[in-house]
Each structure stands twice: as structure tokens, then as C-alpha cells.
Design a protein around this motif. Structure first.
Motif, short mmCIF file in Angstrom:
data_model
loop_
_atom_site.label_atom_id
_atom_site.label_comp_id
_atom_site.label_asym_id
_atom_site.label_seq_id
_atom_site.Cartn_x
_atom_site.Cartn_y
_atom_site.Cartn_z
N ARG A 81 2.26 -12.61 -0.72
CA ARG A 81 2.40 -12.42 0.73
C ARG A 81 1.65 -11.37 1.15
O ARG A 81 1.05 -10.40 0.49
CB ARG A 81 3.92 -12.16 1.23
CG ARG A 81 4.56 -11.03 0.77
CD ARG A 81 5.85 -10.77 1.23
NE ARG A 81 6.52 -9.41 1.13
CZ ARG A 81 7.38 -9.04 2.01
NH1 ARG A 81 7.91 -9.87 2.96
NH2 ARG A 81 7.84 -8.05 1.78
N ALA A 82 1.36 -11.48 2.65
CA ALA A 82 0.50 -10.52 3.36
C ALA A 82 1.32 -9.19 3.12
O ALA A 82 2.65 -8.93 3.48
CB ALA A 82 0.29 -10.70 4.81
N PRO A 83 0.48 -7.91 3.19
CA PRO A 83 1.11 -6.76 3.05
C PRO A 83 1.84 -6.32 4.36
O PRO A 83 1.19 -6.77 5.48
CB PRO A 83 0.22 -5.69 2.77
CG PRO A 83 -1.14 -6.28 3.23
CD PRO A 83 -0.88 -7.83 3.04
N GLN A 84 2.96 -5.56 4.39
CA GLN A 84 3.54 -5.05 5.50
C GLN A 84 3.58 -3.68 5.71
O GLN A 84 4.19 -3.27 4.42
CB GLN A 84 5.07 -5.81 5.56
CG GLN A 84 5.10 -7.20 5.79
CD GLN A 84 4.31 -7.62 7.21
OE1 GLN A 84 4.48 -7.12 8.27
NE2 GLN A 84 3.54 -8.97 7.06
N PRO A 85 3.49 -2.97 6.53
CA PRO A 85 3.58 -1.36 6.51
C PRO A 85 4.86 -1.00 6.29
O PRO A 85 5.97 -1.54 6.50
CB PRO A 85 3.20 -0.91 7.77
CG PRO A 85 3.45 -2.17 8.80
CD PRO A 85 3.06 -3.44 8.17
N MET A 86 5.18 0.08 5.50
CA MET A 86 6.43 0.86 5.35
C MET A 86 6.96 1.53 6.52
O MET A 86 7.89 1.43 6.86
CB MET A 86 6.33 1.59 4.12
CG MET A 86 6.14 1.04 2.86
SD MET A 86 6.56 2.30 1.49
CE MET A 86 5.14 3.30 1.73
N HIS A 87 6.11 2.17 7.22
CA HIS A 87 6.32 2.82 8.51
C HIS A 87 5.19 2.89 9.35
O HIS A 87 3.72 2.61 9.09
CB HIS A 87 6.61 4.24 8.13
CG HIS A 87 7.68 4.38 7.35
ND1 HIS A 87 9.04 4.44 7.67
CD2 HIS A 87 7.77 4.69 6.07
CE1 HIS A 87 9.97 4.61 6.74
NE2 HIS A 87 9.22 4.85 5.41
N THR A 88 5.46 2.73 10.67
CA THR A 88 4.23 3.17 11.53
C THR A 88 4.30 4.57 12.30
O THR A 88 5.56 4.67 12.98
CB THR A 88 4.16 1.94 12.72
OG1 THR A 88 3.60 0.78 11.88
CG2 THR A 88 3.14 2.18 13.75
N LEU A 89 3.48 5.15 12.35
CA LEU A 89 3.47 6.57 13.04
C LEU A 89 2.77 6.61 14.38
O LEU A 89 1.54 6.13 14.25
CB LEU A 89 3.10 7.68 12.26
CG LEU A 89 3.64 7.68 10.84
CD1 LEU A 89 3.39 8.99 9.75
CD2 LEU A 89 5.13 7.77 10.98
#
Length: 214
Positions: A81-89
Motif C-alpha cells: 500500500r501507499a506509504p502514510q506519514p507517521m507524523h506531520t510537523l
């Protein structure tokens, strides 16, 4: 083992480096052959200006919008599956008169200190920001440049170097980032400043190298 390159469309392209280091690979390839990436991911909806390995398993990408935190494994070829960010800063917005705020600044450079406890972002608002690598919380801001930053580099845990569109290089003591030393301009006296697009500092902390344009 892998090479990642990010582009102005917000994509990350990944190659397996090992085969490319073998002479037999190139001997079997046609002249002018350009290896295609094994994976291409859309990581941002805008340009990506910087990438940095926070650890062997975590990657940072800095774009025109924010910093995103990814697991390296999620970006490697073969994922289902497409990668998803763990966090967004998101960087703080500078406040101006009458309650107004400037747009969120882009992230032009990223660097992590030797112990990987702190990482730094060089931004379009003329500041660098220090982030805690464990909590991903903002720790401090480095203010002193008069124009946007292009780059940032670390030496050990105590020294940070930044380069700016204002034509200056600044060296910061990470233990007290309120103070910095401005290095002499690399241009002739009286000439307009040249922007500083890249900086680095040697492991011993004795030399700083800077490059830029006119």
C-alpha cells in the motif's frame, strides 16, 4: 543499499544501489541507459526541498508545506500500500500586526545532530528550528538571519551552521541558540552579498565550508 531522490512535484523515487555498483550491470546495458526507480511515491502535494535520515528506520521530508516523518520500510519497493506519514510537523507562523500571520514557511534544509536527539529545519521565514527527535516537539528557534535560509548542518551535538539568502553563514551553539557568530562574507568588500546555498562543518569542528551564487 537504497538511494532516494525527491523532486519538485512532491514525489520520492527509490533505487536499489547494489546492482548499480557492479560493472557487469553496466556492461550488459545499452549505451545511455538510465536505471528506472524501483518505487515512486507521492509524499507531498507540493515540492520537496529536503530529506534527512533521522535514524536507520525513520526518514524526514521537508516541503513547501510541512515536515513529514516516515518509516523507511514503508518507502521501500514491494510494499502493498501507499506509504502514510507517521507524523506531520508544521512550523510556527510569524505574527504580524493586527493579529495577522505570515504563511507557513517552507523547509529548505534538514539536519540531525550526532546523537540523533535533535534535528534542525532551515526555513523560508529566516529561522532555523530545533526539534526533539523523540517527542517531535519544537524545542527552540534560531533567529539572526535577515532573509530565508537555504541550508543547515550539524557538528556533534553542540554546533549548528546555517546559510541564508542574505549572504551570511552563521554558527550557533546548540546549548544556547539565542547567540550566533556571523562568518565573514565570501564576497569582496563593497560587493552585494551572494546567497549561501550549502554549508557543512568538519567532524572536528575546525572548518566550515559554504557555497552559493551571485
Amino acid at each position: 543499499k537504497h538511494l532516494l531522490a525527491a523532486d519538485s512535484a512532491g514525489r520520492a523515487c527509490i533505487w536499489d544501489v547494489n546492482p548499480l555498483l557492479e560493472a557487469s550491470y553496466w556492461e550488459a546495458s545499452q549505451a545511455g541507459h538510465k536505471p528506472a526507480p524501483l518505487a515512486v511515491h507521492q509524499l507531498h502535494d507540493c515540492a520537496i526541498f529536503s530529506v534527512c535520515l533521522l535514524s536507520d528506520t525513520v526518514l524526514l521530508t521537508g516541503g513547501d508545506d510541512c515536515i513529514k516523518v516516515w518509516t523507511v520500510e514503508s518507502l521501500l519497493p514491494g510494499q502493498l500500500r501507499a506509504p502514510q506519514p507517521m507524523h506531520t510537523l508544521v512550523h510556527p507562523q510569524i505574527e504580524v500586526g493586527r493579529g495577522g500571520r505570515l504563511p507557513v514557511a517552507e523547509t529548505n534544509g534538514l539536519a540531525v545532530n550526532a546523537s540523533r536527539s535533535t534535528f534542525y529545519s532551515a526555513c523560508g521565514d529566516g529561522r532555523a528550528y530545533a526539534w526533539d527527535s523523540t517527542t517531535l516537539k519544537l524545542k527552540d528557534k534560531l533567529e539572526g538571519h535577515t532573509n530565508y535560509l537555504h541550508c543547515v548542518s550539524c557538528q556533534g551535538n553542540d554546533a549548528v551552521v546555517t546559510g541564508s539568502e542574505d549572504g551570511t553563514v552563521r554558527v550557533w551553539d546548540a546549548r544556547d541558540p539565542r547567540e550566533s557568530e556571523e562568518l565573514a562574507s565570501p564576497v569582496a568588500s563593497g560587493a552585494p552579498p551572494s546567497w549561501i546555498g550549502a554549508v557543512d562543518i568538519d567532524p572536528g569542528g575546525q572548518w566550515v565550508a559554504a557555497g552559493g551564487g551571485g
